[in-house]
Motif scaffolding. Structure first.
Motif, PDB file in Angstrom:
ATOM      1  N   LEU A 129      -5.470  10.671  -3.041  1.00  0.00           N
ATOM      2  CA  LEU A 129      -5.492   9.704  -1.943  1.00  0.00           C
ATOM      3  C   LEU A 129      -4.142   9.033  -1.756  1.00  0.00           C
ATOM      4  O   LEU A 129      -3.656   8.907  -0.621  1.00  0.00           O
ATOM      5  CB  LEU A 129      -6.578   8.648  -2.186  1.00  0.00           C
ATOM      6  N   ILE A 130      -3.518   8.607  -2.840  1.00  0.00           N
ATOM      7  CA  ILE A 130      -2.240   7.914  -2.678  1.00  0.00           C
ATOM      8  C   ILE A 130      -1.118   8.893  -2.326  1.00  0.00           C
ATOM      9  O   ILE A 130      -0.048   8.481  -1.880  1.00  0.00           O
ATOM     10  CB  ILE A 130      -1.867   7.078  -3.926  1.00  0.00           C
ATOM     11  N   GLU A 134      -6.766  12.708   3.185  1.00  0.00           N
ATOM     12  CA  GLU A 134      -7.779  11.948   3.917  1.00  0.00           C
ATOM     13  C   GLU A 134      -8.883  11.536   2.944  1.00  0.00           C
ATOM     14  O   GLU A 134      -9.061  12.143   1.883  1.00  0.00           O
ATOM     15  CB  GLU A 134      -8.375  12.796   5.048  1.00  0.00           C
ATOM     16  N   PHE A 135      -9.644  10.512   3.322  1.00  0.00           N
ATOM     17  CA  PHE A 135     -10.665   9.953   2.425  1.00  0.00           C
ATOM     18  C   PHE A 135     -12.004   9.978   3.158  1.00  0.00           C
ATOM     19  O   PHE A 135     -12.198   9.264   4.147  1.00  0.00           O
ATOM     20  CB  PHE A 135     -10.264   8.527   2.060  1.00  0.00           C
ATOM     21  N   GLU A 163     -11.643   2.947  -2.788  1.00  0.00           N
ATOM     22  CA  GLU A 163     -11.066   2.192  -1.678  1.00  0.00           C
ATOM     23  C   GLU A 163     -10.198   1.056  -2.209  1.00  0.00           C
ATOM     24  O   GLU A 163      -9.083   0.822  -1.711  1.00  0.00           O
ATOM     25  CB  GLU A 163     -12.173   1.629  -0.784  1.00  0.00           C
ATOM     26  N   SER A 166      -6.942   2.609  -3.974  1.00  0.00           N
ATOM     27  CA  SER A 166      -6.015   3.312  -3.075  1.00  0.00           C
ATOM     28  C   SER A 166      -5.603   2.473  -1.873  1.00  0.00           C
ATOM     29  O   SER A 166      -4.685   2.855  -1.142  1.00  0.00           O
ATOM     30  CB  SER A 166      -6.653   4.615  -2.587  1.00  0.00           C
ATOM     31  N   GLN A 167      -6.314   1.352  -1.662  1.00  0.00           N
ATOM     32  CA  GLN A 167      -6.099   0.515  -0.481  1.00  0.00           C
ATOM     33  C   GLN A 167      -6.292   1.327   0.807  1.00  0.00           C
ATOM     34  O   GLN A 167      -5.565   1.171   1.785  1.00  0.00           O
ATOM     35  CB  GLN A 167      -4.714  -0.135  -0.509  1.00  0.00           C
ATOM     36  N   ARG A 168      -7.329   2.177   0.771  1.00  0.00           N
ATOM     37  CA  ARG A 168      -7.688   3.032   1.905  1.00  0.00           C
ATOM     38  C   ARG A 168      -9.169   2.830   2.208  1.00  0.00           C
ATOM     39  O   ARG A 168      -9.976   2.612   1.310  1.00  0.00           O
ATOM     40  CB  ARG A 168      -7.472   4.510   1.555  1.00  0.00           C
ATOM     41  N   ASP A 169      -9.534   2.922   3.463  1.00  0.00           N
ATOM     42  CA  ASP A 169     -10.938   2.864   3.856  1.00  0.00           C
ATOM     43  C   ASP A 169     -11.477   4.276   4.050  1.00  0.00           C
ATOM     44  O   ASP A 169     -10.845   5.099   4.726  1.00  0.00           O
ATOM     45  CB  ASP A 169     -11.110   2.076   5.164  1.00  0.00           C
TER      46      ASP A 169
END
Length: 264
Positions: A129-130, A134-135, A163, A166-169
């Motif tokens: 992810l980092i 894509e997530f 989430e 990785s600071q990802r939604d």
């Protein structure tokens, strides 16, 4: 007017390997009434064919086109976006992703991996992810009713952990994503406002369906239901009933009432 019904599976149609009492007869009543039915499940441990086989063994034959699963939605998403999967899913589910062509882009696909949710697997997903993958979350469910009758952690807590790290939604493909409900309704040409959802999860099944624009959603007191669930999430259920048989009674009575109302 009720023109179509969406049914959850685990906790509504079956509990473990056994059918919920009255479930097969209830589905038969819907079919006899001429109401189209689709089965939409957030199961991410069993491949689609295994779910179909289980339903057949319970005396409830369902066609491939009547069953919607997050893994199937994920395969369609991967093809449309030209991504290859980095899978963090249950080993049994891997077979549903076997026929995907290799792509240059990557997407981390997270489902309920069960015992496969170990540190190396989670860390590998985090690193992908980092690095820019894509997530995609197959489903965000918090819990499920396990074989021992108690609640166990589902995929949602692990999606949330990734989430946070990785600071990802994550892109959610299963319930409560509106597109998941709407794709099932589109397959039977049923407008959302004329559809009823029946589920045992007040958050993903019921509130999710109503937020997606479905006209009505019923919460059953079987499966993962716990007292007070009907008051925990918004929008609240249209009605809370004992089981699927009672839900079908509600639908039949509502349709009868609608048919007798005078036209304005």
């Amino acid at each position: 007017m009720i023109s179509g019904v969406l049914l959850d599976l685990a906790g509504v149609i079956y509990d473990g390997k056994a059918a919920v009492p009255g479930a097969t007869g209830a589905v038969a009543r819907l079919r006899e009434a001429g109401l189209p039915v689709r089965f939409i499940s957030n199961t991410t441990r069993s491949p689609k064919q295994a779910v179909l086989d289980q339903l057949d063994k319970l005396g409830l034959p369902v066609t491939d086109g009547e069953l919607f699963t997050p893994a199937h939605a994920a395969c369609e998403w991967l093809r449309q976006h030209h991504r290859s999967p980095h899978l963090l899913v249950h080993p049994d589910l891997v077979r549903d992703f076997h026929d995907l062509a290799d792509s240059e882009g990557l997407a981390v696909i997270v489902g309920d991996a069960g015992e496969a949710f170990d540190y190396p697997a989670l860390n590998n997903a985090f690193r992908a992810l980092i690095a820019g993958a894509e997530f995609v979350a197959l489903a965000p469910n918090r819990t499920f009713k396990d074989a021992d009758g108690k609640l166990s952690l589902d995929a949602g807590p692990f999606v949330t952990a990734l989430e946070f790290a990785s600071q990802r939604d994550a892109i959610v493909l299963g319930k409560p994503a509106p597109a998941f409900f709407l794709s099932a309704l589109a397959s039977m040409n049923c407008p959302p406002s004329q559809a009823v959802m029946i589920g045992d999860d007040a958050e993903t099944d019921v509130a999710g369906a109503l937020a997606a624009g479905l006209g009505q959603a019923l919460l059953v007191r079987t499966g993962k239901y716990r007292p007070g669930d009907e008051d925990r999430f918004k929008p609240p259920p249209t009605a809370t009933v004992d089981d699927i048989a009672a839900a079908i009674d509600w639908i039949v009575a509502t349709r009868r009432s609608e048919a007798t109302q005078p036209l304005l």
